[in-house]
Design a protein around this motif. Structure first.
Motif, PDB file in Angstrom:
ATOM      1  N   ARG A 196     -34.222  37.381   8.921  1.00  0.00           N
ATOM      2  CA  ARG A 196     -34.657  38.478   9.788  1.00  0.00           C
ATOM      3  C   ARG A 196     -35.306  39.595   8.975  1.00  0.00           C
ATOM      4  O   ARG A 196     -36.334  40.156   9.361  1.00  0.00           O
ATOM      5  CB  ARG A 196     -33.464  39.034  10.573  1.00  0.00           C
ATOM      6  N   GLU A 197     -34.689  39.940   7.851  1.00  0.00           N
ATOM      7  CA  GLU A 197     -35.239  41.012   7.019  1.00  0.00           C
ATOM      8  C   GLU A 197     -36.557  40.590   6.375  1.00  0.00           C
ATOM      9  O   GLU A 197     -37.483  41.395   6.260  1.00  0.00           O
ATOM     10  CB  GLU A 197     -34.208  41.415   5.964  1.00  0.00           C
ATOM     11  N   ARG A 198     -36.680  39.329   5.981  1.00  0.00           N
ATOM     12  CA  ARG A 198     -37.952  38.855   5.419  1.00  0.00           C
ATOM     13  C   ARG A 198     -39.034  38.845   6.487  1.00  0.00           C
ATOM     14  O   ARG A 198     -40.207  39.137   6.205  1.00  0.00           O
ATOM     15  CB  ARG A 198     -37.771  37.453   4.816  1.00  0.00           C
ATOM     16  N   TYR A 199     -38.663  38.540   7.718  1.00  0.00           N
ATOM     17  CA  TYR A 199     -39.634  38.583   8.812  1.00  0.00           C
ATOM     18  C   TYR A 199     -40.110  40.013   9.044  1.00  0.00           C
ATOM     19  O   TYR A 199     -41.307  40.254   9.261  1.00  0.00           O
ATOM     20  CB  TYR A 199     -39.012  38.007  10.083  1.00  0.00           C
ATOM     21  N   ALA A 200     -39.164  40.977   8.998  1.00  0.00           N
ATOM     22  CA  ALA A 200     -39.540  42.386   9.156  1.00  0.00           C
ATOM     23  C   ALA A 200     -40.480  42.842   8.056  1.00  0.00           C
ATOM     24  O   ALA A 200     -41.317  43.728   8.263  1.00  0.00           O
ATOM     25  CB  ALA A 200     -38.278  43.257   9.167  1.00  0.00           C
ATOM     26  N   ALA A 201     -40.364  42.217   6.885  1.00  0.00           N
ATOM     27  CA  ALA A 201     -41.226  42.570   5.752  1.00  0.00           C
ATOM     28  C   ALA A 201     -42.530  41.783   5.754  1.00  0.00           C
ATOM     29  O   ALA A 201     -43.361  41.953   4.845  1.00  0.00           O
ATOM     30  CB  ALA A 201     -40.484  42.323   4.439  1.00  0.00           C
ATOM     31  N   GLY A 202     -42.717  40.901   6.739  1.00  0.00           N
ATOM     32  CA  GLY A 202     -43.913  40.086   6.788  1.00  0.00           C
ATOM     33  C   GLY A 202     -43.890  38.914   5.836  1.00  0.00           C
ATOM     34  O   GLY A 202     -44.935  38.311   5.552  1.00  0.00           O
ATOM     35  N   ALA A 492     -32.067  47.020  12.927  1.00  0.00           N
ATOM     36  CA  ALA A 492     -31.284  46.587  11.771  1.00  0.00           C
ATOM     37  C   ALA A 492     -32.107  45.835  10.726  1.00  0.00           C
ATOM     38  O   ALA A 492     -31.969  46.100   9.525  1.00  0.00           O
ATOM     39  CB  ALA A 492     -30.085  45.761  12.225  1.00  0.00           C
ATOM     40  N   PRO A 493     -32.977  44.880  11.103  1.00  0.00           N
ATOM     41  CA  PRO A 493     -33.746  44.187  10.064  1.00  0.00           C
ATOM     42  C   PRO A 493     -34.633  45.126   9.248  1.00  0.00           C
ATOM     43  O   PRO A 493     -34.714  44.996   8.020  1.00  0.00           O
ATOM     44  CB  PRO A 493     -34.578  43.177  10.864  1.00  0.00           C
ATOM     45  N   LEU A 494     -35.304  46.072   9.914  1.00  0.00           N
ATOM     46  CA  LEU A 494     -36.168  47.008   9.194  1.00  0.00           C
ATOM     47  C   LEU A 494     -35.366  47.869   8.231  1.00  0.00           C
ATOM     48  O   LEU A 494     -35.691  47.962   7.032  1.00  0.00           O
ATOM     49  CB  LEU A 494     -36.923  47.893  10.197  1.00  0.00           C
ATOM     50  N   LEU A 495     -34.318  48.514   8.720  1.00  0.00           N
ATOM     51  CA  LEU A 495     -33.536  49.405   7.871  1.00  0.00           C
ATOM     52  C   LEU A 495     -32.812  48.633   6.775  1.00  0.00           C
ATOM     53  O   LEU A 495     -32.678  49.120   5.642  1.00  0.00           O
ATOM     54  CB  LEU A 495     -32.544  50.197   8.728  1.00  0.00           C
ATOM     55  N   ASN A 500     -32.391  47.287   1.030  1.00  0.00           N
ATOM     56  CA  ASN A 500     -32.437  46.276  -0.037  1.00  0.00           C
ATOM     57  C   ASN A 500     -33.406  46.652  -1.149  1.00  0.00           C
ATOM     58  O   ASN A 500     -33.258  46.202  -2.292  1.00  0.00           O
ATOM     59  CB  ASN A 500     -32.848  44.916   0.539  1.00  0.00           C
ATOM     60  N   GLN A 501     -34.409  47.460  -0.811  1.00  0.00           N
ATOM     61  CA  GLN A 501     -35.393  47.900  -1.799  1.00  0.00           C
ATOM     62  C   GLN A 501     -34.884  49.049  -2.665  1.00  0.00           C
ATOM     63  O   GLN A 501     -35.626  49.554  -3.509  1.00  0.00           O
ATOM     64  CB  GLN A 501     -36.685  48.314  -1.091  1.00  0.00           C
ATOM     65  N   GLY A 502     -33.632  49.444  -2.458  1.00  0.00           N
ATOM     66  CA  GLY A 502     -33.066  50.534  -3.235  1.00  0.00           C
ATOM     67  C   GLY A 502     -33.290  51.898  -2.632  1.00  0.00           C
ATOM     68  O   GLY A 502     -32.969  52.919  -3.261  1.00  0.00           O
ATOM     69  N   LYS A 519     -23.870  47.081   7.590  1.00  0.00           N
ATOM     70  CA  LYS A 519     -24.691  47.193   6.378  1.00  0.00           C
ATOM     71  C   LYS A 519     -25.336  48.559   6.237  1.00  0.00           C
ATOM     72  O   LYS A 519     -25.263  49.184   5.172  1.00  0.00           O
ATOM     73  CB  LYS A 519     -25.765  46.098   6.352  1.00  0.00           C
ATOM     74  N   ILE A 520     -26.007  49.056   7.273  1.00  0.00           N
ATOM     75  CA  ILE A 520     -26.689  50.339   7.216  1.00  0.00           C
ATOM     76  C   ILE A 520     -25.737  51.432   7.687  1.00  0.00           C
ATOM     77  O   ILE A 520     -25.103  51.294   8.732  1.00  0.00           O
ATOM     78  CB  ILE A 520     -27.926  50.334   8.146  1.00  0.00           C
TER      79      ILE A 520
END
Length: 637
Positions: A196-202, A492-495, A500-502, A519-520
């Protein structure tokens, strides 16, 4: 083991506060109890309608004789994987009731929407209000006044609280809640979240995302993460109104069927026609409510229950507050890590010891009340694991050692000394945070605000590349009066990706997250909401917001004079009226605040007006119980 003094003190505080409303509620139960079957007062025409469609055997029993008639309230539909197994339950229940000399009828069906389908969509604005509709639909089903007991078939998010509220309106009837169990394990929840998070990042395609989602949600049964649906089951067991150890037995198994059959047998034994009458409204008192909150904190359960169980308590004449929950959380250790609080699913939780293990630990430590429950043995029965022995339902004591210490631990060696939730206070308002799912290094965030009045606008700011490196997303006009308080899990996926990017990120909102929130760092349910003129609506872009979840602080660092002079910003997102949202205008206009259960119907005594309780009076409890709460009196005021 004697009861922990803090738990005793909180329970006593609730009991004293609720005394008038609880007494009125119990008087109503007593007035509704009858000699003979509940259908006895029906006229001949009334009674003929009751059994008109029955077979001759059931019709003969319903015409006369002191045989119990069991009402079934079902939330069956094919859209919810958790509820699909209920399709054939009524016919099985009717058949077994006949064998036991009774009758059973479906009293009514209630709506049951799937929040997983409506996440991020307009239909989510109906979700919270569906709880109150379910309560009303339950009452309509039981209003035929022809039943001596009831079985409730429901599992998921708003369905169980709605069924409970409706059932408590008929609190003179014995009741049992019957789960259908979780789906077997699929793809690990952590892997699903990563895609999900990788999808949010394209970085992942839609096809890849759909495949991983399909491997996670793959069969009939409850979703396997520890969200609102599975939290519901634990809280029902903690109140003693569901069979011991029945929550997480998979659908279609012999043990599941044995437990389902036992629910029918047991509820028929509890009617007023026998000598073991156990009306639901007597079972659910302030001690049962406290047990539910203890179980919620010990297992890191869904934040949605900080709203729902206030409404459930009110339906039983019990006045529960966020302050009570916060006090309980400070003394109850976190004993379970189940996704999103860990990597395990509920099947692994069950295998590691599950509910029986956790409840034994809590009871032995004096952190739960022993109660009168739907089984004669009381709460100790809920420390035993159900088994099949020679085809017959039996039980064995829970293990004294965890089968997997990464999932379940003892009170002596918990994951954390305190429970899963924390109450936040400050000049933005009061809110809640789910600490158990947030790593310690993310529990303090101080950063500039990015203010939006719709979650989609935050995604657009990210797509435009204009979000600051570190920020607090302040999402306003998401409360119950504004738009029905939809869950904001789509953020949630975006945040999560940005964290994760610090980057330092947090969420502050008068809306909800889903039971899968984690998580957030997220301050949610902030009240008063912006639509009621709450100060969250005065936060502006660039303001520095401090979220200190360990200390329970939520504030904006703005000069007091400037802050007091500000007006609440207007809502710039035009309300929509499609997908049935226009039908819920009355609910939005009449709903109460989140910290009073976000109730849009009348369900018990009126709660407080949003101001602080009179703790000067409440803390004059005396003895050990009063002393346990005294150190917290100043901050609660």
């Amino acid at each position: 083991m004697s009861l922990h003094p803090k738990i005793e003190a909180v329970t006593e505080r609730i009991r004293q506060r609720s005394a008038p409303s609880r007494a009125a509620y119990l008087a109503g139960i007593d007035e509704a109890v009858r000699n003979g079957p509940n259908r006895t007062p029906l006229s001949c025409a009334n009674l003929a309608h009751v059994f008109a469609a029955c077979g001759e055997h059931d019709k003969a029993r319903l015409r006369g004789g002191a045989t119990p008639n069991l009402g079934i309230i079902t939330a069956y539909n094919d859209m919810l994987s958790a509820h699909q197994p209920y399709e054939h339950y009524p016919e099985r229940i009717r058949a077994l009731a006949r064998e036991l000399g009774a009758t059973a009828q479906v009293a009514g069906g209630v709506p049951a929407m799937c929040d997983g389908v409506t996440q991020g969509r307009g239909g989510m604005e109906l979700s919270l209000f569906s709880r109150d509709v379910i309560a009303q639909a339950t009452a309509i089903g039981l209003s035929h006044d022809a039943f001596d007991a009831a079985l409730y078939l429901g599992i998921c998010d708003k369905i169980v609280p709605g069924l409970l509220i409706g059932a408590l309106a008929f609190g003179h009837l014995p009741a049992l809640f019957v789960p259908a169990g979780p789906m077997p394990p699929g793809i690990p929840n952590k892997k699903k979240a990563e895609v999900r998070e990788r999808y949010a990042a394209g970085e992942a395609t839609r096809e890849e995302l759909l495949e991983v989602e399909s491997q996670s949600y793959h069969s009939a049964g409850t979703c396997t993460f520890y969200g609102t649906a599975n939290s519901n089951q634990v809280l029902l067991e903690a109140m003693g109104v569901q069979l011991p150890g029945s929550s997480f037995i998979n659908p279609g198994t012999p043990l599941r069927k044995a437990l389902d059959d036992e629910a029918v047998r047991r509820v028929l034994q509890m009617t007023a026609l026998g000598d073991d009458y156990r009306p639901l409204g007597r079972l659910i008192d302030e001690r049962a409510i406290v047990n539910a909150i203890v179980a919620l904190m010990a297992t890191g359960g869904s934040t949605n229950h900080t709203i729902h169980w206030i409404a459930v308590a009110r339906a039983a004449g019990v006045v529960l507050t966020w302050d009570d929950m916060d006090q309980i959380s400070q003394v109850v250790p976190l004993l379970a890590r189940v996704y999103p609080n860990g990597e395990a699913d509920v099947n692994r939780f069950q295998a590691a010891g599950g509910v029986p293990f956790v409840f034994r630990e809590l009871l032995d430590a004096g952190l739960m009340h022993d109660l009168t429950t739907v089984v004669p043995e009381g709460m100790r029965a809920f420390t035993r694991e159900p088994r099949l022995e020679d085809g017959q339902l039996a039980s064995v004591p829970s293990a004294t050692v965890s089968a997997d210490e990464s999932v379940v631990r003892t009170v002596a060696a918990p994951f954390e000394a305190q429970g899963g939730l924390r109450l936040l206070r400050g000049n933005i308002g009061r809110g809640l945070i789910k600490l158990s799912a947030v790593k310690p290094e993310h529990r303090y965030v101080e950063a500039q605000a990015v203010v939006v009045d719709a979650p989609q606008k935050l995604n657009k700011l990210h797509a435009a590349g204009v979000l600051p490196r570190d920020f607090v997303a302040v999402v306003t006009y998401q409360g119950p009066q504004a738009n029905g308080m939809p869950e904001l899990h789509s953020l949630a996926p975006l945040l999560g990706m940005l964290q994760n990017q610090g980057r330092k990120v947090a969420l502050v909102t008068d809306g909800r997250l889903s039971g899968a929130s984690g998580k957030i760092p997220a301050a949610i349910h902030v009240t008063p909401e912006a639509a009621r003129g709450g100060p969250i609506g005065k936060v502006r872009d660039g303001d520095i917001v401090r979220l200190d979840s360990e200390a329970g602080v939520l504030e904006v660092l703005v000069d007091a004079d400037e802050w007091n002079a500000r007006e609440v910003a207007a809502n710039t997102t035009r309300p929509a009226h499609d997908l049935g949202r226009n039908l819920f205008a009355f609910n939005r206009a009449n709903v109460g605040p989140a910290d009073q259960g976000a109730v849009s119907i009348s369900c018990g005594p009126p709660a407080h007006d949003g101001s602080a309780w009179d703790y000067d009076a409440e803390y004059e409890l005396g003895g050990e119980a009063g002393a346990a709460l005294a150190p917290h009196a100043e901050k609660d005021n």
